[in-house]
Scaffold this active site. Structure first.
Site, PDB file in Angstrom:
ATOM      1  CE  LYS A 121       4.756 -17.558   1.807  1.00  0.00           C
ATOM      2  NZ  LYS A 121       4.277 -18.925   1.992  1.00  0.00           N
TER       3      LYS A 121
ATOM      4  CG  ASP B  16       1.439 -20.550   3.179  1.00  0.00           C
ATOM      5  OD1 ASP B  16       2.353 -19.840   2.764  1.00  0.00           O
ATOM      6  OD2 ASP B  16       1.596 -21.423   4.039  1.00  0.00           O
TER       7      ASP B  16
ATOM      8  CG  ASP C 216      -6.338  -6.524  -0.100  1.00  0.00           C
ATOM      9  OD1 ASP C 216      -7.518  -6.278   0.178  1.00  0.00           O
ATOM     10  OD2 ASP C 216      -5.824  -6.241  -1.187  1.00  0.00           O
TER      11      ASP C 216
ATOM     12  CE1 TYR D  81      -3.928  -1.726  -0.352  1.00  0.00           C
ATOM     13  CE2 TYR D  81      -4.745   0.107   0.949  1.00  0.00           C
ATOM     14  CZ  TYR D  81      -4.973  -0.960   0.128  1.00  0.00           C
ATOM     15  OH  TYR D  81      -6.249  -1.302  -0.215  1.00  0.00           O
TER      16      TYR D  81
END
Ligand code: NAP
Length: 414
Positions: free
Chosen positions: A226, A279, A303, A160
């Site tokens: 992640k 994930d 998001d 962003y």
């Protein structure tokens, strides 16, 4: 007070203050609203009636919101040839708490997105998206009620921040050359995007998520990252998250790894801080939703995660959101303008109405939030709902946006 050319400041209202990290809310707070484009007008008309009815039922006239319309999007462009007039941002800053409908993203203009611009200009660093199930709503899940989470998504960094360059642009080629100089290789003709993540930005987001969990007696905060692949950005987010928990909330939180260890110094009701890889959290929310409560995450993970979670409990029509900084907040629908339904009195106003629930909670008017949620629960239980909910509910009667608002108001007394 700033001067306003287009917006009218209500005479009977007062500014919300902010002292020592707390909002000071008068009985007649001035609250700016942006109606929104497309279906925004239909949705706002229904929503404001629900808000005013709930406030009136709770406080019998002692408290009342002084609504102040401010302009953005198509309405602003028609009025003053500006998609986001400066005075709209000024009003949100001055009056501190605002609510908005969806806005069209101008195509080909200088503005990437009005929503992103507002978040950056007001430093609304946390996008808060609660996701819970309302009994009776159609869902793809067997037990949708097991999911009850609040996503805190970082709003100002990561993708962003919007730092990217087109393939073959001089800027992209310069960055590629610099990366080569630093000993790494990027394929020629690549587009370049930069993903900055800071200790400051990560810590303030996680701090707000932990404060929220403590205030609402919630069991855990999960850091979603992640970091197994992107160690210095996503991995650092996790590490900074644990650091802020340990350094600023000692005794009131406990790391999952220290659970049950003697001498961990945590109270029996300490909030558990855990972390999950991005994930993995998607399958965890599907398979073991009850194990998660508050989630804190960098921008891009958040998001995907917040929309996927909203789908689990029945869709975007009832998914609310709030963008919150220090003493400034803008609550908003999470869906877009759904232009094909504009002015048909058809769309579901639930997302803006539930964003209002978040807003009243933020103001400390929790009775109003409870009243609106009760109204909505009873409206859904009555099966008189807008088209999007009706098509997933056997035996439901489809009603218009305004009639659904009426059902919610009626439902407050049940
Ligand atoms: P959209 O407006 O969210 O609409 C996509 C579909 O989602 C609709 O056709 C409808 O599905 C469903 N939907 C949306 N709002 C709903 C509601 N209140 N009740 C029930 N169903 C609802 O997405 P879009 O068509 O991609 O975007 C349109 C414009 O909105 C674009 O200019 C986009 O940039 C902008 N946008 C703004 C925001 C924001 O202001 N926060 C967010 C996203 C997009 P069905 O057709 O199945 O009924």
């Amino acid at each position: 007070m700033a001067t306003y050319k287009y917006a009218k400041v209500p005479a009977k209202g007062a500014r919300i203050g902010y002292e020592g990290g707390e909002l000071q809310v008068p009985d007649h707070p001035i609250i700016p609203f942006i109606e929104g484009d497309g279906t925004g007008a239909d949705i706002w008309r229904a929503s404001v009636r629900v808000f005013d009815a709930a406030v009136e039922k709770c406080y019998g006239g002692k408290r009342k919101v002084a609504w102040m319309e401010v302009y953005a999007g198509e309405k602003a462009f028609t009025l003053c040839k500006d998609w986001l007039p400066e005075e709209t941002v000024d009003a949100m800053r001055e009056f501190r708490v605002a609510i908005k409908g969806p806005l069209t993203t101008p195509i080909g203009g200088g503005i990437r997105s009005l929503n992103v611009a507002l978040r950056q200009l007001l430093d609304l660093y946390s996008c808060i998206r609660p996701v819970r199930y309302f009994e009776g709503v159609g869902s793809p899940m067997k037990e949708p009620g097991l999911l009850d989470i609040v996503v805190f998504r970082e709003n100002t960094e990561d993708v962003y921040a919007g730092i990217e360059w087109k393939a073959d642009s001089p800027e992209a080629n310069r960055v590629i050359a610099l990366i080569k100089e630093l000993g790494m290789n990027v394929r020629a003709h690549s587009a370049i995007g930069i993903k900055p993540m800071s200790e400051f930005g990560s810590k303030r987001l996680v701090r707000m998520a932990i404060q929220y969990a403590l205030k609402h007696n919630l069991p855990s905060v999960t850091l979603v990252h992640k970091g197994n692949i992107m160690k210095f950005t996503e991995g650092a987010f996790r590490d900074w998250g644990y650091e802020v928990a340990r350094d600023e909330f000692a005794g009131r939180v406990v790391a999952e790894a220290d659970l049950g260890k003697a001498g961990n110094g945590a109270r029996a009701d300490a909030v558990v801080i855990k972390d999950r890889i991005a994930d993995s959290i998607f399958q965890q929310l599907l398979l073991r939703p009850a194990e998660y409560s508050v989630l804190a995450t960098p921008n891009l993970n958040g998001d995907y995660l917040s929309d996927a979670a909203a789908a689990q409990v029945g869709g975007l029509g009832i998914a609310p959101g709030g963008n919150v900084g220090d003493g400034v907040a803008v609550f908003e629908a999470t869906h877009g303008t759904a232009p094909k339904y504009a002015n048909l009195d058809k769309i579901n106003p639930g997302s803006v109405i539930l964003s209002g629930v978040m807003m009243f909670e933020y103001l400390g008017w929790t009775e109003v939030s409870t009243m609106i949620v009760r109204g909505l629960e009873n409206a859904i239980a009555s099966k008189h709902v807008t088209y999007d909910l009706a098509r997933q509910m056997p035996g439901a009667v489809e009603v218009s946006t305004s009639a659904f608002g009426d059902q919610i108001i009626k439902g407050m007394d049940r």
